[in-house]
Design an enzyme around this catalytic site. Structure first.
Site, PDB file in Angstrom:
ATOM      1  N   THR A  97       0.838  -1.201   0.000  1.00 11.39           N
ATOM      2  CA  THR A  97       0.000   0.000   0.000  1.00 11.39           C
ATOM      3  C   THR A  97       0.873   1.251   0.000  1.00 11.39           C
ATOM      4  OG1 THR A  97      -1.812  -1.125   1.112  1.00 11.39           O
ATOM      5  CG2 THR A  97      -1.757   1.272   1.293  1.00 11.39           C
ATOM      6  N   ALA A 157       5.982  -8.326   1.015  1.00  5.63           N
ATOM      7  CA  ALA A 157       6.567  -9.564   1.544  1.00  5.63           C
ATOM      8  C   ALA A 157       5.517 -10.581   1.995  1.00  5.63           C
ATOM      9  CB  ALA A 157       7.486  -9.234   2.727  1.00  5.63           C
ATOM     10  N   HIS A 158       4.402 -10.099   2.538  1.00  4.00           N
ATOM     11  CA  HIS A 158       3.515 -11.022   3.263  1.00  4.00           C
ATOM     12  C   HIS A 158       2.677 -11.917   2.356  1.00  4.00           C
ATOM     13  CE1 HIS A 158      -0.667  -9.159   3.184  1.00  4.00           C
ATOM     14  NE2 HIS A 158       0.062  -8.361   2.439  1.00  4.00           N
ATOM     15  N   CYS A 199     -22.056  -8.400   0.016  1.00  2.93           N
ATOM     16  CA  CYS A 199     -22.387  -8.685   1.414  1.00  2.93           C
ATOM     17  C   CYS A 199     -21.134  -8.886   2.263  1.00  2.93           C
ATOM     18  CB  CYS A 199     -23.240  -9.939   1.514  1.00  2.93           C
ATOM     19  SG  CYS A 199     -24.802  -9.795   0.669  1.00  2.93           S
TER      20      CYS A 199
END
Lengths: 211, 388
Positions: B75, B204-205, B325
């Site tokens: 991000t 990385a994750h 939803c």
């Protein structure tokens, strides 16, 4: 399981009560939510003398709170008279479920709307509407707000799919801004028929599609 | 969570123990920050470790070490790329940015934020497989275009874009090119020596590395304004003490990804697609060939995604959905709508993403569970009865 739902909601979601259809129901209604995309169908069997809901079933094309609310609302309505059942609120349903996340309010309010619409459908079919409201263009538009435009998930009025509405001596004429061979044209036609066709003073519904 | 089958590896992944081992000394022994390199020896060790992680990561990308800046994740990297270029070139060159309709939120919402600041953004349409039209991209470029940002792979449907062609086009026309490769790097290799992109978002994750660390590749000479103010870290482009254990872990995680492993993952994914498409009224979302090796995204008609997820959760499986939803915004997946799908297709779309710790036996287990859950939800659905 730390999901944002109460045990009660999960129980009704896992094992919903009163699921399915009723053959030759005394009334039925289908409600769809524009924002969420969920849909609920409600079917009723009503005792003609006592006006007690003898049997009620629902179907859901929806998320967990939608299914759970459908289940609890049918439980609450069963055995009540249609007048009593009409008064069941979303709050009562949510309380009976031990609470619902606020963000899920409109997925679940749909089930309550479905029950009310089914009762209204019963009253209209059985001449119980005391003051018979004449079907006007406004009435038609109000009802069409419950017909979904599957392309966007919003209703056909909000998405300006309905180009023209005329009501003349029991004949309702609608122009829908879709080609007649559009994949959703038959769906929309059927849904509109269902919402308007049975009104007491409507003799004919003519649905035209644009090219 | 031991028996739980986790198939949401595009959301995050389990850390590999070997990554943790590589990181451990930098929590307890060499915990100094790199900024202290001129003061005492643990600072020098920290700086050396950081630079060795940087050059490992750079070489995996075909870049030079000075072209890689560590960030707090994908991000931040994408924010830095879009806003950094906008701040550097907005007044000098122009205020037009081109991106796609199906970008992940860091790029999409950075673009929207820039629009509110007076920039003009073109959101390219994609075809039904999720690919952009290169001709449309070319036509969208104008004299004031400063940046093209096209993702390498889509976060939901896994569609791969032809980034090499996008990058060549950008270079021919003198426009910077950014790609968000958070979901593809390094499983889908990217070599910036061959592909002339200017900015690359990495994280990385999603490859069994730690959360909270990512990187931005910045080709030498790319104008980029600093927008995280503070100290002089990361070549004075991104202030804040470097996450050294994170950087070490990221570099180690990248090294552990192998072609053989990716092939194993792809074989599991392929088998799941085959099994899932045997369920009636199902369809694959995304491109049949140009797609992430670990991604399957299927729409099932007449049922809703959150309901599918909760039933699968009870059976011990974790996946994701594009249903309105399920999202906090109550908006249907912009990706499914972007590929021309309707609300209904988003409503019943589910994403399965595989990783290192999935087992071959999990595939049939989840395929069986999905078939059961879809059948039972269709049982209570008002739709599709006639069609059955």
């Amino acid at each position: 399981m730390p999901l944002p739902y109460t045990e009660k909601v999960m129980e009704h979601f896992r094992h919903p009560k009163n699921v399915g259809r009723i053959d030759e129901p005394d009334a039925k209604a289908m409600e769809g939510s524009p924002a969420c995309g969920d849909m609920v169908a409600v079917y009723l069997k009503v005792n003609p003398d006592s006006k007690v809901i003898d049997d009620i079933k629902f179907e859901s094309y929806g998320c967990a709170s939608n299914i759970a609310t459908g289940s609890i609302i049918t439980e609450l309505a069963k055995g009540k008279t249609i007048d009593e059942a009409k008064g069941i609120t979303w709050k009562e349903a949510a309380d009976a479920l031990g609470g619902l996340p606020a963000i899920k309010a409109h997925c679940s309010v749909l089930a309550v709307d479905g029950l009310r619409a089914a009762i209204q459908n019963y009253e209209e079919r059985h001449g119980l509407v005391t003051e018979q409201e004449p079907t006007t263009v406004e009435v038609v538009i109000k009802r069409l707000k419950h017909v979904m435009n599957p392309v966007t998930g919003l209703d056909v009025i909000r998405t300006k799919l309905v180009k023209q509405v005329e009501v003349d001596e029991g004949k309702v004429r609608l122009v829908i801004d879709l080609p007649p061979n559009h994949q959703f044209a038959p769906n929309i036609r059927e849904e509109i028929q269902e919402k308007i066709g049975h009104l007491w003073d409507v003799k004919q519904v003519v649905i035209e599609f644009t090219d | 969570m031991s028996d739980f089958v986790y198939l949401d590896n595009a959301a995050s992944t389990r850390l590999d123990e070997r990554v943790l081992e590589a990181m451990r000394p930098y929590f307890f022994e060499t915990y100094a920050v790199a900024t202290s390199q001129f003061g005492y020896s643990p600072g020098v060790e920290a700086k050396d470790a950081l630079e060795s992680a940087r050059s490992d990561l750079a070489s995996a990308l075909g870049a030079r070490a000075e072209e890689v800046v560590f960030t707090s994740g994908g991000t931040e990297s994408s924010n830095m790329a879009l806003k950094g270029v906008a701040m550097a070139l907005g007044e000098k060159k122009g205020k037009h940015i081109i991106t796609t309709r199906i970008e992940d939120f860091p790029v999409l919402n950075s673009a929207r934020a820039l629009e509110r600041m007076g920039f003009r953004v073109t959101y390219l349409n994609v075809d039904e497989t999720g690919r952009i039209d290169l001709q449309a991209l070319e036509q969208a470029i104008s004299a004031d275009t400063i940046l093209i940002s096209v993702q390498s792979a889509n976060q939901e449907i896994g569609t791969l874009q032809d980034i090499a062609a996008v990058a060549r086009l950008g270079h021919e026309r003198g426009v910077l090119v950014h790609t968000d490769a958070a979901h593809s790097f390094p499983r889908v290799p990217l070599n910036v020596a061959e592909t002339p992109v200017d900015l690359v978002t990495m994280t990385a994750h999603l490859v069994h590395g730690p959360k909270g660390v990512g990187a931005l590749y910045i080709r030498e000479g790319t104008p980029l304004a600093k927008w995280m103010d503070g100290g002089f870290q990361e070549f004075n482009l991104r202030a804040g003490e470097e996450n050294i254990p994170g950087a070490i872990g990221f570099a180690r995680a990248i090294q552990l990804v192998t072609v053989e492993e990716t092939q194993r993952i792809q074989a599991m994914r392929d088998r799941l697609i085959t099994r899932a498409l045997q369920i009636p009224h199902s369809r694959l979302n995304g491109h049949p060939v140009f797609r992430l090796p670990h991604n399957a995204n299927i729409s099932f008609r007449f049922v809703e995604g959150e309901s599918i997820l909760l039933h699968l959760d009870m059976r011990g499986f974790a996946i994701s959905t594009g249903s309105a939803c399920f999202s906090r915004s109550l908006e249907a997946s912009h990706v499914i709508l972007g590929i021309g799908g309707d609300h209904e297709r988003a409503h019943g779309s589910v994403r399965f993403t595989f990783g290192r710790f999935n087992q071959e036996r999990d595939v049939d287990a989840i395929a069986d569970a999905v078939a059961e859950v879809i059948a039972s939800l269709r049982e209570i659905s008002p739709l599709g009865k006639e069609a059955n």
